[in-house]
Design an enzyme around this catalytic site. Structure first.
Site, PDB file in Angstrom:
ATOM      1  N   ASN A 120       0.837  -1.196   0.000  1.00  0.00           N
ATOM      2  CA  ASN A 120       0.000   0.000   0.000  1.00  0.00           C
ATOM      3  C   ASN A 120       0.876   1.250   0.000  1.00  0.00           C
ATOM      4  O   ASN A 120       1.969   1.267   0.590  1.00  0.00           O
ATOM      5  CB  ASN A 120      -1.004   0.010   1.160  1.00  0.00           C
ATOM      6  CG  ASN A 120      -0.412  -0.194   2.534  1.00  0.00           C
ATOM      7  OD1 ASN A 120       0.609  -0.853   2.685  1.00  0.00           O
ATOM      8  ND2 ASN A 120      -1.037   0.370   3.541  1.00  0.00           N
ATOM      9  N   GLU A 163       0.350   5.229   0.699  1.00  0.00           N
ATOM     10  CA  GLU A 163      -0.584   6.249   1.192  1.00  0.00           C
ATOM     11  C   GLU A 163      -0.202   7.640   0.701  1.00  0.00           C
ATOM     12  O   GLU A 163       0.859   7.856   0.103  1.00  0.00           O
ATOM     13  CB  GLU A 163      -0.642   6.184   2.726  1.00  0.00           C
ATOM     14  CG  GLU A 163      -1.170   4.839   3.195  1.00  0.00           C
ATOM     15  CD  GLU A 163      -1.453   4.764   4.685  1.00  0.00           C
ATOM     16  OE1 GLU A 163      -0.967   5.630   5.462  1.00  0.00           O
ATOM     17  OE2 GLU A 163      -2.168   3.822   5.085  1.00  0.00           O
ATOM     18  N   CYS A 209      -4.202   0.760  -2.539  1.00  0.00           N
ATOM     19  CA  CYS A 209      -4.038  -0.472  -1.764  1.00  0.00           C
ATOM     20  C   CYS A 209      -3.000  -1.398  -2.411  1.00  0.00           C
ATOM     21  O   CYS A 209      -2.771  -1.360  -3.629  1.00  0.00           O
ATOM     22  CB  CYS A 209      -5.352  -1.234  -1.702  1.00  0.00           C
ATOM     23  SG  CYS A 209      -6.670  -0.412  -0.799  1.00  0.00           S
ATOM     24  N   GLU A 213      -3.128  -4.579  -3.066  1.00  0.00           N
ATOM     25  CA  GLU A 213      -3.661  -5.511  -4.083  1.00  0.00           C
ATOM     26  C   GLU A 213      -3.672  -4.852  -5.456  1.00  0.00           C
ATOM     27  O   GLU A 213      -3.344  -5.472  -6.472  1.00  0.00           O
ATOM     28  CB  GLU A 213      -5.093  -5.936  -3.723  1.00  0.00           C
ATOM     29  CG  GLU A 213      -5.225  -6.704  -2.421  1.00  0.00           C
ATOM     30  CD  GLU A 213      -5.500  -5.809  -1.224  1.00  0.00           C
ATOM     31  OE1 GLU A 213      -4.937  -4.694  -1.144  1.00  0.00           O
ATOM     32  OE2 GLU A 213      -6.275  -6.226  -0.354  1.00  0.00           O
ATOM     33  N   CYS A 223     -10.385  -4.811   0.438  1.00  0.00           N
ATOM     34  CA  CYS A 223     -11.482  -3.840   0.407  1.00  0.00           C
ATOM     35  C   CYS A 223     -12.346  -4.035  -0.840  1.00  0.00           C
ATOM     36  O   CYS A 223     -11.976  -4.749  -1.779  1.00  0.00           O
ATOM     37  CB  CYS A 223     -10.940  -2.408   0.472  1.00  0.00           C
ATOM     38  SG  CYS A 223     -10.386  -1.754  -1.122  1.00  0.00           S
ATOM     39  N   CYS A 252     -10.729  -3.072  -4.254  1.00  0.00           N
ATOM     40  CA  CYS A 252      -9.764  -4.091  -4.687  1.00  0.00           C
ATOM     41  C   CYS A 252     -10.473  -5.340  -5.192  1.00  0.00           C
ATOM     42  O   CYS A 252     -10.050  -5.949  -6.178  1.00  0.00           O
ATOM     43  CB  CYS A 252      -8.806  -4.435  -3.555  1.00  0.00           C
ATOM     44  SG  CYS A 252      -7.610  -3.122  -3.266  1.00  0.00           S
TER      45      CYS A 252
HETATM   46  N1  THU Z   1      -5.385  -1.281   2.443  1.00  0.00           N
HETATM   47  C1  THU Z   1      -4.843  -2.130   1.517  1.00  0.00           C
HETATM   48  O1  THU Z   1      -3.693  -1.972   1.097  1.00  0.00           O
HETATM   49  N2  THU Z   1      -5.627  -3.147   1.077  1.00  0.00           N
HETATM   50  C2  THU Z   1      -6.912  -3.381   1.465  1.00  0.00           C
HETATM   51  O2  THU Z   1      -7.582  -4.237   0.919  1.00  0.00           O
HETATM   52  C3  THU Z   1      -7.461  -2.614   2.581  1.00  0.00           C
HETATM   53  C4  THU Z   1      -6.724  -1.383   2.968  1.00  0.00           C
HETATM   54  C5  THU Z   1      -4.563  -0.164   2.927  1.00  0.00           C
HETATM   55  C6  THU Z   1      -5.009   1.188   2.471  1.00  0.00           C
HETATM   56  C7  THU Z   1      -4.452   2.076   3.575  1.00  0.00           C
HETATM   57  O3  THU Z   1      -3.102   2.392   3.258  1.00  0.00           O
HETATM   58  C8  THU Z   1      -4.456   1.193   4.801  1.00  0.00           C
HETATM   59  O4  THU Z   1      -4.573  -0.133   4.333  1.00  0.00           O
HETATM   60  C9  THU Z   1      -5.586   1.490   5.775  1.00  0.00           C
HETATM   61  O5  THU Z   1      -6.805   1.512   5.128  1.00  0.00           O
END
Ligand code: THU
Length: 145
Positions: free
Chosen positions: A46, A48, A57, A59, A88, A91
């Site tokens: 991920n 940010e 994300c 994925e 999520c 994704c």
């Molecule tokens: N996140 C992912 O990388 N994948 C997911 O399926 C759920 C959330 C990340 C996004 C963000 O950087 C952190 O997790 C918190 O939401």
């Protein structure tokens, strides 16, 4: 390749990618890895952003990176978080678009907590089949160039 070997190598790659997560805001680090039909693995983490909505994300990083590398025929994905968190909704939609046949190995730092599939994660999904029958609207105003 045996299913157990696919799972083991995907989880190892996702664990490694998670180390490179850029998550200064949530501190929730995620690693993902996808395998194509040839056994090649592409990973993602991920990433940010201070403008939170610009976060991507793990994925989707793994899948879009694999597509950009010319990969296809994805057979599996591993997702690693601290608590075995589930992918999520956005994704899941992207996984359905790019890798509908994938097995999905959801893991925490100790190993796989759930082995599932994209179709199980996103039943009754929007697949775009209706888009082909939509005609483009005629322009009813002059276009500037
Ligand atoms: N996140 C992912 O990388 N994948 C997911 O399926 C759920 C959330 C990340 C996004 C963000 O950087 C952190 O997790 C918190 O939401």
């Amino acid at each position: 390749m045996k299913d157990t070997d696919i799972q083991t190598s995907l989880v190892a790659a996702a664990l490694d990618a998670r180390l490179r997560a850029y998550a200064p805001y949530s501190k929730y680090t995620v690693g993902a890895a996808v395998m194509d039909r040839t056994g090649h693995i592409t990973s993602g983490c991920n990433v940010e952003n201070a403008s939170y909505g610009a976060t991507i994300c793990a994925e989707r990083v793994a899948l879009t990176r694999a597509i950009a590398e010319g990969r296809d025929g994805f057979v599996g994905m591993a997702v690693v978080t601290s608590d075995g968190g589930s992918p999520c909704g956005v994704c899941r939609q992207v996984m359905m678009e790019l890798g509908p046949e994938m097995r999905v190995f959801i893991s925490d730092s100790a190993g796989v907590v759930r082995s599932t599939s994209v179709r199980q994660l996103l039943p009754d999904s929007f697949d775009g089949s209706g888009l082909l029958s939509v005609q483009p609207a005629p322009h009813d105003f002059p276009l500037n160039d």
